[in-house]
Design a protein around this motif. Structure first.
Motif, short mmCIF file in Angstrom:
data_model
loop_
_atom_site.label_atom_id
_atom_site.label_comp_id
_atom_site.label_asym_id
_atom_site.label_seq_id
_atom_site.Cartn_x
_atom_site.Cartn_y
_atom_site.Cartn_z
N LYS A 115 40.24 40.92 24.69
CA LYS A 115 40.83 41.32 25.98
C LYS A 115 40.62 40.16 26.94
O LYS A 115 39.69 40.14 27.75
CB LYS A 115 40.18 42.61 26.48
N GLU A 116 41.51 39.18 26.86
CA GLU A 116 41.32 37.93 27.58
C GLU A 116 41.35 38.11 29.10
O GLU A 116 40.78 37.32 29.84
CB GLU A 116 42.38 36.91 27.15
N ASN A 117 42.02 39.16 29.57
CA ASN A 117 42.10 39.40 31.03
C ASN A 117 41.14 40.49 31.47
O ASN A 117 41.35 41.14 32.49
CB ASN A 117 43.53 39.77 31.43
N ALA A 118 40.05 40.70 30.70
CA ALA A 118 39.11 41.78 31.01
C ALA A 118 38.51 41.63 32.41
O ALA A 118 38.35 42.63 33.13
CB ALA A 118 37.99 41.81 29.97
N ALA A 119 38.19 40.42 32.82
CA ALA A 119 37.58 40.22 34.14
C ALA A 119 38.55 40.59 35.26
O ALA A 119 38.17 41.23 36.25
CB ALA A 119 37.12 38.78 34.29
N GLU A 120 39.81 40.20 35.10
CA GLU A 120 40.82 40.53 36.11
C GLU A 120 41.05 42.04 36.17
O GLU A 120 41.17 42.62 37.27
CB GLU A 120 42.13 39.81 35.80
N LEU A 121 41.11 42.69 35.01
CA LEU A 121 41.29 44.14 34.98
C LEU A 121 40.09 44.85 35.59
O LEU A 121 40.24 45.84 36.31
CB LEU A 121 41.50 44.61 33.53
N LEU A 122 38.89 44.35 35.29
CA LEU A 122 37.68 44.95 35.84
C LEU A 122 37.66 44.85 37.36
O LEU A 122 37.30 45.80 38.06
CB LEU A 122 36.45 44.26 35.26
N ARG A 123 38.07 43.71 37.87
CA ARG A 123 38.12 43.53 39.33
C ARG A 123 39.01 44.59 39.97
O ARG A 123 38.65 45.18 41.00
CB ARG A 123 38.63 42.12 39.64
N LYS A 124 40.14 44.86 39.36
CA LYS A 124 41.05 45.88 39.89
C LYS A 124 40.46 47.28 39.76
O LYS A 124 40.60 48.12 40.66
CB LYS A 124 42.39 45.80 39.17
N ASP A 125 39.79 47.55 38.62
CA ASP A 125 39.16 48.85 38.42
C ASP A 125 38.10 49.12 39.49
O ASP A 125 38.03 50.21 40.07
CB ASP A 125 38.51 48.94 37.04
N LEU A 126 37.25 48.13 39.75
CA LEU A 126 36.16 48.31 40.70
C LEU A 126 36.64 48.37 42.14
O LEU A 126 35.96 48.93 43.01
CB LEU A 126 35.13 47.18 40.55
N ALA A 127 37.81 47.79 42.41
CA ALA A 127 38.34 47.75 43.77
C ALA A 127 39.05 49.03 44.17
O ALA A 127 39.38 49.22 45.35
CB ALA A 127 39.29 46.56 43.92
N LYS A 128 39.29 49.93 43.23
CA LYS A 128 39.98 51.18 43.55
C LYS A 128 39.14 52.02 44.51
O LYS A 128 37.94 52.18 44.32
CB LYS A 128 40.26 51.98 42.28
N PRO A 129 39.75 52.59 45.56
CA PRO A 129 39.00 53.40 46.53
C PRO A 129 38.29 54.59 45.88
O PRO A 129 37.25 55.04 46.38
CB PRO A 129 40.09 53.88 47.50
N SER A 130 38.80 55.08 44.77
CA SER A 130 38.23 56.25 44.12
C SER A 130 37.04 55.91 43.21
O SER A 130 36.36 56.82 42.72
CB SER A 130 39.30 56.97 43.29
N VAL A 175 29.38 46.63 46.08
CA VAL A 175 30.37 46.23 47.08
C VAL A 175 31.70 46.02 46.34
O VAL A 175 31.79 45.12 45.50
CB VAL A 175 29.97 44.92 47.79
N PRO A 176 32.73 46.81 46.62
CA PRO A 176 34.00 46.64 45.90
C PRO A 176 34.52 45.22 46.04
O PRO A 176 34.58 44.67 47.14
CB PRO A 176 34.94 47.64 46.59
N PRO A 177 34.88 44.58 44.93
CA PRO A 177 35.39 43.21 45.01
C PRO A 177 36.83 43.20 45.49
O PRO A 177 37.53 44.22 45.44
CB PRO A 177 35.31 42.74 43.55
N ALA A 178 37.28 42.06 45.96
CA ALA A 178 38.68 41.93 46.32
C ALA A 178 39.51 42.06 45.05
O ALA A 178 39.16 41.50 44.01
CB ALA A 178 38.94 40.57 46.97
N PRO A 179 40.63 42.82 45.07
CA PRO A 179 41.46 42.97 43.88
C PRO A 179 41.91 41.64 43.30
O PRO A 179 42.09 41.50 42.10
CB PRO A 179 42.64 43.81 44.38
N ASP A 180 42.11 40.67 44.16
CA ASP A 180 42.53 39.33 43.76
C ASP A 180 41.46 38.35 44.23
O ASP A 180 41.19 38.28 45.43
CB ASP A 180 43.89 38.97 44.38
N PRO A 181 40.81 37.60 43.34
CA PRO A 181 39.75 36.69 43.75
C PRO A 181 40.21 35.61 44.71
O PRO A 181 39.38 35.01 45.40
CB PRO A 181 39.28 36.09 42.42
N ARG A 182 41.51 35.39 44.78
CA ARG A 182 42.03 34.39 45.73
C ARG A 182 42.15 34.92 47.14
O ARG A 182 42.37 34.19 48.07
CB ARG A 182 43.41 33.89 45.24
N GLN A 183 41.99 36.26 47.26
CA GLN A 183 42.15 36.90 48.56
C GLN A 183 40.91 36.67 49.40
O GLN A 183 39.78 36.90 48.96
CB GLN A 183 42.37 38.41 48.37
N MET A 184 41.07 36.22 50.63
CA MET A 184 39.94 35.95 51.51
C MET A 184 39.61 37.20 52.33
O MET A 184 40.49 38.01 52.65
CB MET A 184 40.28 34.80 52.48
#
Length: 361
Positions: free
Chosen positions: A111-126, A349-358
């Motif tokens: 799952k080469e994009n696991a880190a990106e998917l995890l970032r989105k999972d953790l950033a969900k308000p729920s 602390v919920p991470p930014a959905p996109d790591p490029r987002q400031m």
């Protein structure tokens, strides 16, 4: 081709065959000789490892099993090149229309994009934080991780989000990530559990042909403990009449290396693993085969596997109780599990959905 000729040990592989009776396999395999001896060559050669892409849409897997102490996990890889013959995750390859046998250890899906998917999972308000287990099914530090570094990127996201994680591995490659683990340990956000099945190098080579040697696993425990990372040992699985006599020795060696917690699991043989394990015994320990399987049945209500909640990890009956008593006595003597503490979920602390987002502030 004769079954005994086909089911022969392959160098560097755990399973001696591809189980053609996998539950969901659409195509059944048949073996035959073309007259040129190619069948014999295929049996003797070690199948090469192929790595494909896991296209899953989420990083976190959820479970509701009452006898598992976590409800969420991350598995960067499907299949595992370590080739442990007893691996309870082998049957999951049947869902991919592949065999839980040699396919499981030679056809790996990353799952080469696991880190990106995890970032989105953790950033969900729920999302509500709780300890994530990294490597619940297959080893997150298996050989391909040295090249792909998926597990490392997952840890970077967890560290950024201050999310607690429990890691299960039998690989010394975990020491590569000490920089991240040390920082997380300072915040009570990580625990590593190292699986040590046996201290016998010859037995380990047969049971777990591409996993690190027992001394390397003890070295991993020693390195983690020296860095201040809480580390435990899993004497797993305990296999009747094969490695069960080593239980106390494994725990003692791990404590001497720095482990402060420990556990064990009795051999599990769900679904296709029963046939695979019987074939492995016939190949490597034919004289002990019936004795091993007899003790397994004694611990599983007369069957080779009992899937009942609360029973599948420890078994039942006289033999299973004996192993449990031996573990308790050894743990008490070694002061294992005496000062275990819970990982801290309050720092999340919920991470930014996109790591490029400031951040705005």
């Amino acid at each position: 081709m004769d079954e005994k000729l086909r089911d022969r040990a392959k160098k560097g592989r755990g399973a001696v065959a591809n189980d053609a009776s996998a539950r969901f396999t659409a195509l059944q395999r048949s073996y035959g000789d073309d007259g040129w001896g190619s069948a014999d060559e295929a049996v003797e050669s070690a199948p090469a490892t192929a790595v494909g892409r896991d296209s899953g849409r989420t990083a976190i897997s959820w479970n509701k099993s009452p006898d598992i102490p976590f409800d969420r996990s991350i598995n960067p890889y499907k299949g595992c090149e370590h080739g442990c013959i007893y691996c309870f995750a082998r049957p999951t390859h049947a869902y991919l229309d592949l065999s839980p046998g040699l396919d499981f250890e030679t056809k790996i899906f990353a799952k080469e994009n696991a880190a990106e998917l995890l970032r989105k999972d953790l950033a969900k308000p729920s999302y509500k934080p709780d300890v994530i287990t990294l490597g619940a099914n297959t080893d997150p530090y298996q050989p391909v991780e040295r090249r792909l570094e998926i597990t490392r990127r997952v840890l970077e996201v967890l560290a950024e989000a201050r999310h607690p994680v429990s890691i299960v591995t039998k690989s010394a490659t975990v020491l590569r990530d000490l920089d991240i683990l040390r920082e997380m340990a300072d915040r009570r956000l990580v625990r590593v559990n190292v699986s040590v099945t046996t201290l016998d190098r010859d037995l380990a080579r047969k049971l777990e042909p591409r996993a690190p040697t027992p001394p390397r696993r003890l070295e991993a425990i020693r390195g983690l403990a020296a860095a201040g990372v809480p580390v435990g040992v899993l004497a797993a699985p305990m296999i009747p009449a094969l490695n069960d006599s080593e239980l106390e020795k494994i725990l003692t060696a791990a404590v001497e290396a720095g482990a402060d917690t420990g556990g064990y699991i009795l051999l599990r043989l769900p679904h296709e693993i029963k046939n695979l394990f019987e074939g492995w015994l016939e190949t490597h320990f034919p004289a002990r085969k019936e004795h091993v399987l007899s003790l397994v049945r004694q611990s599983r209500g007369g069957r080779l596997y009992d899937a009942d909640w609360g029973q599948r990890m420890k078994g039942k009956g006289h033999y299973a109780r004996l192993i449990q008593q031996r573990f308790r006595l050894a743990a008490r003597k070694l002061n294992l599990n005496a000062d275990r503490y819970d990982l801290d979920c309050s720092q999340f602390v919920p991470p930014a959905p996109d790591p490029r987002q400031m951040a705005l502030f």
